[in-house]
Design a protein around this motif. Structure first.
Motif, PDB file in Angstrom:
ATOM      1  N   ILE A 185       3.713 -13.155  -5.081  1.00  0.00           N
ATOM      2  CA  ILE A 185       3.819 -12.079  -4.091  1.00  0.00           C
ATOM      3  C   ILE A 185       4.001 -12.719  -2.720  1.00  0.00           C
ATOM      4  O   ILE A 185       3.180 -13.522  -2.297  1.00  0.00           O
ATOM      5  CB  ILE A 185       2.566 -11.185  -4.106  1.00  0.00           C
ATOM      6  CG1 ILE A 185       2.344 -10.584  -5.497  1.00  0.00           C
ATOM      7  CG2 ILE A 185       2.685 -10.076  -3.062  1.00  0.00           C
ATOM      8  CD1 ILE A 185       1.014  -9.860  -5.654  1.00  0.00           C
ATOM      9  N   VAL A 186       5.075 -12.349  -2.048  1.00  0.00           N
ATOM     10  CA  VAL A 186       5.370 -12.901  -0.729  1.00  0.00           C
ATOM     11  C   VAL A 186       5.092 -11.819   0.300  1.00  0.00           C
ATOM     12  O   VAL A 186       5.796 -10.808   0.361  1.00  0.00           O
ATOM     13  CB  VAL A 186       6.829 -13.374  -0.637  1.00  0.00           C
ATOM     14  CG1 VAL A 186       7.092 -14.024   0.722  1.00  0.00           C
ATOM     15  CG2 VAL A 186       7.148 -14.364  -1.762  1.00  0.00           C
ATOM     16  N   GLY A 187       4.045 -12.006   1.082  1.00  0.00           N
ATOM     17  CA  GLY A 187       3.671 -11.019   2.093  1.00  0.00           C
ATOM     18  C   GLY A 187       2.277 -10.485   1.848  1.00  0.00           C
ATOM     19  O   GLY A 187       1.992  -9.934   0.778  1.00  0.00           O
ATOM     20  N   GLY A 188       1.398 -10.635   2.859  1.00  0.00           N
ATOM     21  CA  GLY A 188      -0.001 -10.231   2.707  1.00  0.00           C
ATOM     22  C   GLY A 188      -0.380  -9.029   3.533  1.00  0.00           C
ATOM     23  O   GLY A 188      -1.532  -8.911   3.959  1.00  0.00           O
ATOM     24  N   GLY A 189       0.575  -8.119   3.764  1.00  0.00           N
ATOM     25  CA  GLY A 189       0.254  -6.854   4.392  1.00  0.00           C
ATOM     26  C   GLY A 189      -0.276  -5.875   3.362  1.00  0.00           C
ATOM     27  O   GLY A 189      -0.542  -6.244   2.202  1.00  0.00           O
ATOM     28  N   PRO A 190      -0.439  -4.599   3.721  1.00  0.00           N
ATOM     29  CA  PRO A 190      -0.990  -3.623   2.777  1.00  0.00           C
ATOM     30  C   PRO A 190      -0.193  -3.491   1.476  1.00  0.00           C
ATOM     31  O   PRO A 190      -0.787  -3.297   0.415  1.00  0.00           O
ATOM     32  CB  PRO A 190      -0.957  -2.314   3.578  1.00  0.00           C
ATOM     33  CG  PRO A 190      -1.034  -2.737   5.003  1.00  0.00           C
ATOM     34  CD  PRO A 190      -0.268  -4.019   5.073  1.00  0.00           C
ATOM     35  N   VAL A 191       1.130  -3.612   1.535  1.00  0.00           N
ATOM     36  CA  VAL A 191       1.941  -3.450   0.321  1.00  0.00           C
ATOM     37  C   VAL A 191       1.729  -4.627  -0.628  1.00  0.00           C
ATOM     38  O   VAL A 191       1.501  -4.442  -1.829  1.00  0.00           O
ATOM     39  CB  VAL A 191       3.422  -3.282   0.693  1.00  0.00           C
ATOM     40  CG1 VAL A 191       4.296  -3.244  -0.560  1.00  0.00           C
ATOM     41  CG2 VAL A 191       3.626  -2.005   1.499  1.00  0.00           C
ATOM     42  N   GLY A 192       1.798  -5.848  -0.105  1.00  0.00           N
ATOM     43  CA  GLY A 192       1.567  -7.011  -0.953  1.00  0.00           C
ATOM     44  C   GLY A 192       0.162  -7.052  -1.510  1.00  0.00           C
ATOM     45  O   GLY A 192      -0.049  -7.384  -2.684  1.00  0.00           O
ATOM     46  N   LEU A 193      -0.826  -6.711  -0.683  1.00  0.00           N
ATOM     47  CA  LEU A 193      -2.218  -6.705  -1.140  1.00  0.00           C
ATOM     48  C   LEU A 193      -2.458  -5.620  -2.180  1.00  0.00           C
ATOM     49  O   LEU A 193      -3.238  -5.805  -3.127  1.00  0.00           O
ATOM     50  CB  LEU A 193      -3.157  -6.527   0.046  1.00  0.00           C
ATOM     51  CG  LEU A 193      -3.229  -7.707   1.021  1.00  0.00           C
ATOM     52  CD1 LEU A 193      -3.989  -7.303   2.286  1.00  0.00           C
ATOM     53  CD2 LEU A 193      -3.894  -8.926   0.366  1.00  0.00           C
ATOM     54  N   THR A 194      -1.802  -4.462  -2.031  1.00  0.00           N
ATOM     55  CA  THR A 194      -1.932  -3.399  -3.039  1.00  0.00           C
ATOM     56  C   THR A 194      -1.315  -3.844  -4.353  1.00  0.00           C
ATOM     57  O   THR A 194      -1.882  -3.611  -5.431  1.00  0.00           O
ATOM     58  CB  THR A 194      -1.275  -2.108  -2.539  1.00  0.00           C
ATOM     59  OG1 THR A 194      -1.910  -1.674  -1.332  1.00  0.00           O
ATOM     60  CG2 THR A 194      -1.386  -0.999  -3.571  1.00  0.00           C
ATOM     61  N   ALA A 195      -0.159  -4.491  -4.302  1.00  0.00           N
ATOM     62  CA  ALA A 195       0.471  -5.002  -5.525  1.00  0.00           C
ATOM     63  C   ALA A 195      -0.444  -6.001  -6.224  1.00  0.00           C
ATOM     64  O   ALA A 195      -0.582  -5.987  -7.457  1.00  0.00           O
ATOM     65  CB  ALA A 195       1.813  -5.640  -5.187  1.00  0.00           C
ATOM     66  N   ARG A 196      -1.059  -6.871  -5.457  1.00  0.00           N
ATOM     67  CA  ARG A 196      -1.992  -7.858  -6.029  1.00  0.00           C
ATOM     68  C   ARG A 196      -3.141  -7.161  -6.756  1.00  0.00           C
ATOM     69  O   ARG A 196      -3.528  -7.556  -7.868  1.00  0.00           O
ATOM     70  CB  ARG A 196      -2.508  -8.737  -4.895  1.00  0.00           C
ATOM     71  CG  ARG A 196      -3.626  -9.710  -5.237  1.00  0.00           C
ATOM     72  CD  ARG A 196      -3.933 -10.569  -4.022  1.00  0.00           C
ATOM     73  NE  ARG A 196      -5.165 -11.354  -4.159  1.00  0.00           N
ATOM     74  CZ  ARG A 196      -6.354 -10.965  -3.746  1.00  0.00           C
ATOM     75  NH1 ARG A 196      -6.497  -9.778  -3.136  1.00  0.00           N
ATOM     76  NH2 ARG A 196      -7.405 -11.733  -3.910  1.00  0.00           N
ATOM     77  N   ALA A 197      -3.705  -6.098  -6.146  1.00  0.00           N
ATOM     78  CA  ALA A 197      -4.807  -5.370  -6.785  1.00  0.00           C
ATOM     79  C   ALA A 197      -4.345  -4.646  -8.043  1.00  0.00           C
ATOM     80  O   ALA A 197      -5.047  -4.623  -9.059  1.00  0.00           O
ATOM     81  CB  ALA A 197      -5.409  -4.379  -5.788  1.00  0.00           C
ATOM     82  N   LEU A 198      -3.156  -4.045  -7.988  1.00  0.00           N
ATOM     83  CA  LEU A 198      -2.639  -3.331  -9.155  1.00  0.00           C
ATOM     84  C   LEU A 198      -2.377  -4.287 -10.315  1.00  0.00           C
ATOM     85  O   LEU A 198      -2.733  -4.005 -11.465  1.00  0.00           O
ATOM     86  CB  LEU A 198      -1.347  -2.594  -8.778  1.00  0.00           C
ATOM     87  CG  LEU A 198      -1.505  -1.361  -7.886  1.00  0.00           C
ATOM     88  CD1 LEU A 198      -0.154  -0.950  -7.296  1.00  0.00           C
ATOM     89  CD2 LEU A 198      -2.112  -0.198  -8.672  1.00  0.00           C
ATOM     90  N   LEU A 199      -1.745  -5.422 -10.041  1.00  0.00           N
ATOM     91  CA  LEU A 199      -1.433  -6.373 -11.105  1.00  0.00           C
ATOM     92  C   LEU A 199      -2.706  -6.994 -11.678  1.00  0.00           C
ATOM     93  O   LEU A 199      -2.770  -7.291 -12.871  1.00  0.00           O
ATOM     94  CB  LEU A 199      -0.484  -7.450 -10.581  1.00  0.00           C
ATOM     95  CG  LEU A 199       0.939  -6.961 -10.311  1.00  0.00           C
ATOM     96  CD1 LEU A 199       1.747  -8.020  -9.551  1.00  0.00           C
ATOM     97  CD2 LEU A 199       1.648  -6.580 -11.604  1.00  0.00           C
ATOM     98  N   ALA A 200      -3.725  -7.172 -10.835  1.00  0.00           N
ATOM     99  CA  ALA A 200      -4.998  -7.699 -11.334  1.00  0.00           C
ATOM    100  C   ALA A 200      -5.604  -6.760 -12.360  1.00  0.00           C
ATOM    101  O   ALA A 200      -6.209  -7.204 -13.352  1.00  0.00           O
ATOM    102  CB  ALA A 200      -5.961  -7.924 -10.176  1.00  0.00           C
ATOM    103  N   ARG A 201      -5.457  -5.459 -12.140  1.00  0.00           N
ATOM    104  CA  ARG A 201      -5.986  -4.493 -13.101  1.00  0.00           C
ATOM    105  C   ARG A 201      -5.292  -4.613 -14.464  1.00  0.00           C
ATOM    106  O   ARG A 201      -5.888  -4.284 -15.491  1.00  0.00           O
ATOM    107  CB  ARG A 201      -5.815  -3.070 -12.556  1.00  0.00           C
ATOM    108  CG  ARG A 201      -6.753  -2.730 -11.403  1.00  0.00           C
ATOM    109  CD  ARG A 201      -8.202  -2.744 -11.866  1.00  0.00           C
ATOM    110  NE  ARG A 201      -9.135  -2.385 -10.807  1.00  0.00           N
ATOM    111  CZ  ARG A 201      -9.631  -1.161 -10.622  1.00  0.00           C
ATOM    112  NH1 ARG A 201      -9.274  -0.178 -11.427  1.00  0.00           N
ATOM    113  NH2 ARG A 201     -10.477  -0.931  -9.656  1.00  0.00           N
ATOM    114  N   TRP A 202      -4.058  -5.045 -14.454  1.00  0.00           N
ATOM    115  CA  TRP A 202      -3.310  -5.246 -15.703  1.00  0.00           C
ATOM    116  C   TRP A 202      -3.570  -6.631 -16.309  1.00  0.00           C
ATOM    117  O   TRP A 202      -3.038  -6.954 -17.366  1.00  0.00           O
ATOM    118  CB  TRP A 202      -1.818  -5.073 -15.451  1.00  0.00           C
ATOM    119  CG  TRP A 202      -1.380  -3.657 -15.310  1.00  0.00           C
ATOM    120  CD1 TRP A 202      -1.140  -2.965 -14.172  1.00  0.00           C
ATOM    121  CD2 TRP A 202      -1.106  -2.746 -16.381  1.00  0.00           C
ATOM    122  NE1 TRP A 202      -0.741  -1.679 -14.455  1.00  0.00           N
ATOM    123  CE2 TRP A 202      -0.705  -1.519 -15.809  1.00  0.00           C
ATOM    124  CE3 TRP A 202      -1.144  -2.838 -17.783  1.00  0.00           C
ATOM    125  CZ2 TRP A 202      -0.354  -0.398 -16.570  1.00  0.00           C
ATOM    126  CZ3 TRP A 202      -0.802  -1.724 -18.542  1.00  0.00           C
ATOM    127  CH2 TRP A 202      -0.420  -0.527 -17.936  1.00  0.00           C
TER     128      TRP A 202
END
Length: 525
Positions: free
Chosen positions: A12-29
């Protein structure tokens, strides 16, 4: 094949709200990720300040909604006010529907909060590596993924990371978008602005009439945090490097204010308006401002990006875990690109209408009208509802099995982005109904497909491996609004959108399995 120093499933390239949300969603998977952010830490600026009702639904699914709301402003701040100066009375006002008070169409309410309050909550939502001060500087595509060259700005070290997929959430000035040769369409740069964060006692002009934003003739003001702090934003002066920012804010407040603010931070930024021509190239997918930069009017920029990754991450998980074909990722752009264009049109139109308010005010004052006379808004109170735009999105792609012929538009919303009419037609967000006290139909969705039916026994024995599926009882009171008979069912995707609908009993033992295979682009065997 270049040598690599590390490997991950998704970079994931980018640590704003969108990148951080993607990180949380993928962690759940259970998907392994590495997030890199070229800044040295989380944003210290308020920046994006509205988490709308759809984003709060997504954060509710991640177990974050209560924490976000606890640090946000009270609902009465979900309003915008127009004034000649901050200490004058309103000459116009409008509510942010879905933020200023609950709406029956959702189990949550949107909130006004600052990005510097939101990002720490998102960062803590997953236990996956994050590297600040690290920038992607080059990318080499391979048959089964990509190798990214990362530069550490602190040490000067360069490393190579191989990823199955790269998710670019690196903002409007994305490194990856031009690196991939992806062009954009739209107005482009709309103006250069500055945000000044400051401390001052302005409560006597705002406490009785709270708002998220006060638009004035000399720039806009807004409270930063519930416990204090203010911001001003307006056009960047020509000589920004030598501007007296406390003096500028003081003049914007007006001589009657008698306030000399203490300036804490100054940030210059560009308001852009564009949509990328495509959302994916090979093993790289783009989201958020990297593919659609939106004017700030309506607060849709960050929220549209959050909806992007909510659409994308379950598809990435399915491909990586083997129960979806790689073609499923093509539906990401098919579904989200029309939404981006519609949202850009809405925000550009809204920006023009906001300018009209000030124009009408100036005309009113020139005509000799009393200063306290209201201005007739160029929109109805429903204009800022946006529920049709954020809750009424309808996807049309191979990941949706339509009841019949698709409507003329490929993807869209009801009533041009204002009024929302709940429907369980395939492609639409599953309507909110209470399954039990405190438990919504949206709460039944997660890291699985959900089958909602008034007759679970008829459906739960059907074979569905390898797809993750849960069968959920739908109270009979909700069957008619969903277009179901007593033995019908809705197949809901992990992102909460209806994938298929059967008004009656399953026609065969293979019904559900065939539908899951079609939606995920994978073989049935």
């Amino acid at each position: 094949m270049p040598a690599v120093d590390a490997e991950t499933a998704v970079l994931i390239v980018g640590g704003g709200p969108v990148g951080l949300t993607a990180r949380a969603l993928l962690a759940r998977w259970g998907v392994r990720t590495l997030l890199v952010e070229k800044r040295t830490g989380l944003s210290p600026f308020p920046r994006s300040r509205l988490v709308n009702v759809r984003s709060m639904e997504i954060y509710r699914g991640l177990g974050l909604a209560a924490r976000i709301a606890d640090r946000a402003f009270a609902p009465e701040y979900g309003r915008i006010r127009f004034r000649d100066t901050l200490y004058d009375r309103d000459f116009a006002t409008a509510a942010m529907i879905g933020v200023n008070e609950p709406v029956p169409e959702s189990p949550v309410i949107g909130v006004l909060t600052s990005q510097d309050r939101l990002e720490p909550t998102l960062l803590a939502a997953a236990d996956a590596p994050v590297r600040f001060g690290v920038e992607l500087v080059d990318l080499v595509e391979e048959a089964e993924g990509a190798v990214a060259v990362l530069a550490d700005h602190g040490s000067g070290e360069r490393t190579r990371v191989r990823a199955r997929y790269v998710l670019a959430a690196d903002g409007a000035h994305s490194t990856l978008r031009p690196l991939l040769g992806i062009a954009t369409t739209g107005p482009g740069e709309l103006g250069r602005f500055t945000t000044v964060v400051f401390d001052a006692d302005l409560g006597r002009w705002s406490a009785g009439q709270p708002a998220g934003v006060y638009f004035t003739a000399h720039g806009s003001f807004g409270p930063v945090h519930p416990e204090g702090g203010w911001l001003w934003f307006g056009l960047t002066p020509d000589d920004a490097a030598h501007t007296d920012w406390p003096g500028l804010v003081s003049r914007a407040l007006g001589p009657r204010a008698g306030v000399r603010p203490e300036v804490l931070r100054v940030q210059h930024w560009v308001m852009n308006a564009f949509v990328a021509e495509r959302f994916r190239q090979g093993h790289v997918v783009l989201a958020g401002d990297a593919v659609h930069a939106l004017p700030i009017t309506g607060g849709l920029g960050m929220n549209t990006g959050v909806a992007d990754v909510h659409n994308l991450c379950w598809k990435l998980a399915g491909v990586l875990r083997g129960w979806a074909g790689p073609g499923l990722l093509d539906t990401y752009g098919t579904e989200r690109l029309p939404v981006a264009h519609r949202t850009l049109d809405q925000t550009v139109a809204a920006t023009r209408l906001m300018v009209q308010v000030q124009t009408r005010r100036n005309e009113q004052l020139r005509s000799g009208a009393a200063a306290e006379d209201p201005v007739e808004l160029p929109w109805s109170e429903r204009y800022f509802a946006q529920l049709g735009l954020v809750l009424g999105v309808a996807y049309r792609s191979g990941a949706v099995l339509a009841d019949g012929p698709a409507p003329p538009e490929a993807s869209g919303s009801s009533e041009g982005g204002t009024d929302y009419v709940p429907t369980a037609e395939p492609g639409h967000r599953m309507p909110h109904f209470w399954l039990a006290p405190g438990r919504s139909t949206l709460d039944a969705c997660g890291e699985w497909f959900t089958l909602l039916t008034p007759d679970p026994a008829r459906w739960e024995h059907l074979p569905t491996a390898p797809w993750p599926l849960r069968v959920e009882a739908l109270p009979r009171a909700h069957t008619e609004p969903c277009g179901l008979g007593p033995q019908g069912a809705l197949l809901v995707r992990p992102d909460g959108h209806v994938a298929a609908r059967w008004p009656a009993a399953p026609p065969s033992e293979a019904t559900l399995r065939q539908a899951l295979a079609a939606v995920t682009g994978s073989p049935t065997s």
